[in-house]
Design a protein around this motif. Sequence first.
Motif, PDB file in Angstrom:
ATOM      1  N   THR A  61       6.319  34.336  59.953  1.00 40.83           N
ATOM      2  CA  THR A  61       7.361  33.617  59.228  1.00 40.83           C
ATOM      3  C   THR A  61       7.587  32.238  59.835  1.00 40.83           C
ATOM      4  O   THR A  61       7.180  31.951  60.969  1.00 40.83           O
ATOM      5  N   ARG A  62       8.285  31.379  59.086  1.00 41.27           N
ATOM      6  CA  ARG A  62       8.625  30.056  59.603  1.00 41.27           C
ATOM      7  C   ARG A  62       9.582  30.174  60.790  1.00 41.27           C
ATOM      8  O   ARG A  62       9.494  29.399  61.757  1.00 41.27           O
ATOM      9  N   ASP A  63      10.494  31.160  60.724  1.00 42.88           N
ATOM     10  CA  ASP A  63      11.420  31.371  61.843  1.00 42.88           C
ATOM     11  C   ASP A  63      10.654  31.663  63.132  1.00 42.88           C
ATOM     12  O   ASP A  63      11.008  31.173  64.208  1.00 42.88           O
ATOM     13  N   PHE A  64       9.605  32.484  63.014  1.00 43.15           N
ATOM     14  CA  PHE A  64       8.781  32.796  64.181  1.00 43.15           C
ATOM     15  C   PHE A  64       8.120  31.522  64.708  1.00 43.15           C
ATOM     16  O   PHE A  64       8.106  31.268  65.923  1.00 43.15           O
ATOM     17  N   ALA A  65       7.564  30.716  63.793  1.00 42.16           N
ATOM     18  CA  ALA A  65       6.906  29.473  64.200  1.00 42.16           C
ATOM     19  C   ALA A  65       7.894  28.532  64.888  1.00 42.16           C
ATOM     20  O   ALA A  65       7.563  27.883  65.887  1.00 42.16           O
ATOM     21  N   GLU A  66       9.125  28.454  64.368  1.00 39.62           N
ATOM     22  CA  GLU A  66      10.131  27.582  64.978  1.00 39.62           C
ATOM     23  C   GLU A  66      10.493  28.066  66.377  1.00 39.62           C
ATOM     24  O   GLU A  66      10.638  27.260  67.317  1.00 39.62           O
ATOM     25  N   THR A  67      10.642  29.384  66.521  1.00 36.00           N
ATOM     26  CA  THR A  67      10.982  29.937  67.831  1.00 36.00           C
ATOM     27  C   THR A  67       9.875  29.671  68.844  1.00 36.00           C
ATOM     28  O   THR A  67      10.121  29.232  69.974  1.00 36.00           O
ATOM     29  N   MET A  68       8.646  29.917  68.432  1.00 34.47           N
ATOM     30  CA  MET A  68       7.523  29.687  69.336  1.00 34.47           C
ATOM     31  C   MET A  68       7.349  28.201  69.648  1.00 34.47           C
ATOM     32  O   MET A  68       6.950  27.831  70.753  1.00 34.47           O
ATOM     33  N   ASP A  69       7.648  27.348  68.675  1.00 34.61           N
ATOM     34  CA  ASP A  69       7.574  25.907  68.912  1.00 34.61           C
ATOM     35  C   ASP A  69       8.536  25.495  70.018  1.00 34.61           C
ATOM     36  O   ASP A  69       8.186  24.715  70.903  1.00 34.61           O
ATOM     37  N   ARG A  70       9.764  26.042  69.982  1.00 32.60           N
ATOM     38  CA  ARG A  70      10.741  25.735  71.029  1.00 32.60           C
ATOM     39  C   ARG A  70      10.305  26.294  72.375  1.00 32.60           C
ATOM     40  O   ARG A  70      10.369  25.594  73.397  1.00 32.60           O
ATOM     41  N   GLU A  71       9.866  27.543  72.379  1.00 33.42           N
ATOM     42  CA  GLU A  71       9.491  28.181  73.638  1.00 33.42           C
ATOM     43  C   GLU A  71       8.284  27.493  74.287  1.00 33.42           C
ATOM     44  O   GLU A  71       8.214  27.360  75.503  1.00 33.42           O
ATOM     45  N   LEU A  72       7.345  27.050  73.452  1.00 37.61           N
ATOM     46  CA  LEU A  72       6.136  26.417  73.967  1.00 37.61           C
ATOM     47  C   LEU A  72       6.299  24.906  74.156  1.00 37.61           C
ATOM     48  O   LEU A  72       5.362  24.240  74.594  1.00 37.61           O
ATOM     49  N   GLU A  73       7.485  24.408  73.796  1.00 31.47           N
ATOM     50  CA  GLU A  73       7.810  22.982  73.962  1.00 31.47           C
ATOM     51  C   GLU A  73       6.783  22.100  73.254  1.00 31.47           C
ATOM     52  O   GLU A  73       6.185  21.195  73.841  1.00 31.47           O
ATOM     53  N   ASP A  75       7.438  20.331  70.358  1.00 35.10           N
ATOM     54  CA  ASP A  75       8.053  19.199  69.656  1.00 35.10           C
ATOM     55  C   ASP A  75       7.688  19.186  68.173  1.00 35.10           C
ATOM     56  O   ASP A  75       7.379  18.136  67.598  1.00 35.10           O
ATOM     57  N   GLY A  76       7.705  20.353  67.544  1.00 37.66           N
ATOM     58  CA  GLY A  76       7.497  20.436  66.100  1.00 37.66           C
ATOM     59  C   GLY A  76       6.057  20.599  65.660  1.00 37.66           C
ATOM     60  O   GLY A  76       5.788  20.785  64.461  1.00 37.66           O
ATOM     61  N   GLU A  77       5.106  20.545  66.585  1.00 39.05           N
ATOM     62  CA  GLU A  77       3.690  20.604  66.193  1.00 39.05           C
ATOM     63  C   GLU A  77       3.325  21.949  65.575  1.00 39.05           C
ATOM     64  O   GLU A  77       2.573  22.004  64.578  1.00 39.05           O
ATOM     65  N   LEU A  78       3.843  23.056  66.138  1.00 36.46           N
ATOM     66  CA  LEU A  78       3.506  24.371  65.594  1.00 36.46           C
ATOM     67  C   LEU A  78       4.130  24.562  64.210  1.00 36.46           C
ATOM     68  O   LEU A  78       3.524  25.162  63.317  1.00 36.46           O
ATOM     69  N   VAL A  79       5.342  24.055  64.017  1.00 37.66           N
ATOM     70  CA  VAL A  79       5.990  24.152  62.708  1.00 37.66           C
ATOM     71  C   VAL A  79       5.198  23.362  61.669  1.00 37.66           C
ATOM     72  O   VAL A  79       5.009  23.806  60.528  1.00 37.66           O
ATOM     73  N   GLU A  80       4.708  22.190  62.065  1.00 39.71           N
ATOM     74  CA  GLU A  80       3.879  21.398  61.146  1.00 39.71           C
ATOM     75  C   GLU A  80       2.598  22.160  60.777  1.00 39.71           C
ATOM     76  O   GLU A  80       2.168  22.152  59.616  1.00 39.71           O
ATOM     77  N   LEU A  81       2.002  22.830  61.751  1.00 37.00           N
ATOM     78  CA  LEU A  81       0.813  23.629  61.465  1.00 37.00           C
ATOM     79  C   LEU A  81       1.142  24.769  60.506  1.00 37.00           C
ATOM     80  O   LEU A  81       0.348  25.087  59.610  1.00 37.00           O
TER      81      LEU A  81
END
Length: 271
Positions: A61-73, A75-81
């Motif tokens: 889910t997008r929520d998962f991607a947002e959480t992992m983006d924050r944890e992995l620092e 800066d939005g790259e994972l959400v963009e992917l």
Amino acid sequence: MAPRRSRAKVSPSLVAFGRRFRRFREAKGWSQENVARRARDGEGVTSQYIGQVETGRTRCTRDFAETMDRELELDGELVELWEDLVKGAEFPTWYEWLPIEETAEELTCYSLSLVHGLLQTPGYAEAQLMGDKKKTEERIARQSILTRQSPPPPGCTFLVDEGVLLREVGNAQVMREQCDHLIAAPETLGVSLHIVKMRGEHGGNISSFTIATMEDMREVAYFECPARGFTLETAEELTATRRALREVRAMTLPIDQSLDVIRKVQAERWT
């Protein structure tokens, strides 16, 4: 001989997303278990789920991607992917669902118009699939999850609308054999089977659906339409599906009465 298990098709988009996600994780030196503990958006996320995301076997889910983006620092790259590779991608009907069905701890399946694929006889499946033998073989192969030794089969509950028994698929012989299979299923396959009284006052009259409960207690709902299937995981979607399930359960008969109904329909309609 046990039927061959069909393999889920691989989506290039999800594989690409999963590879990048794995690289981000490995760059931090984190294990899949470590990442799972950090996935605060989904209580009980496991390392197995992380592995499915990384190999492209499930769509996160997008929520998962947002959480992992924050944890992995990142800066939005994972959400963009996720937006580029996951959000709008189209997948084959069974792509997302097969790995879920194969690894679920429990399956609760409601059938509105046709016998569920996991309980169809070859004759019924072939007639419903308009004689397509390849698709028939793939459908029957899925049923191996009910008889496998390791891992143990999922706990399965099948809720079958009474109208399913009255709707002819193939011919009378096909229906007789299908009724025999349904009658034997609780004993031979260890599943629960309940007939749902044919009434219009419940939310299940909109569509058939299946709810899978995973090892980590995460739930995934599956709906199918003529064009494709849909997996639903958001809280709002699952709440609506559970509400429909409660309404369906309120209309079900006990197992012994359900088997009596099948025998009655078989004797009166398909002899």
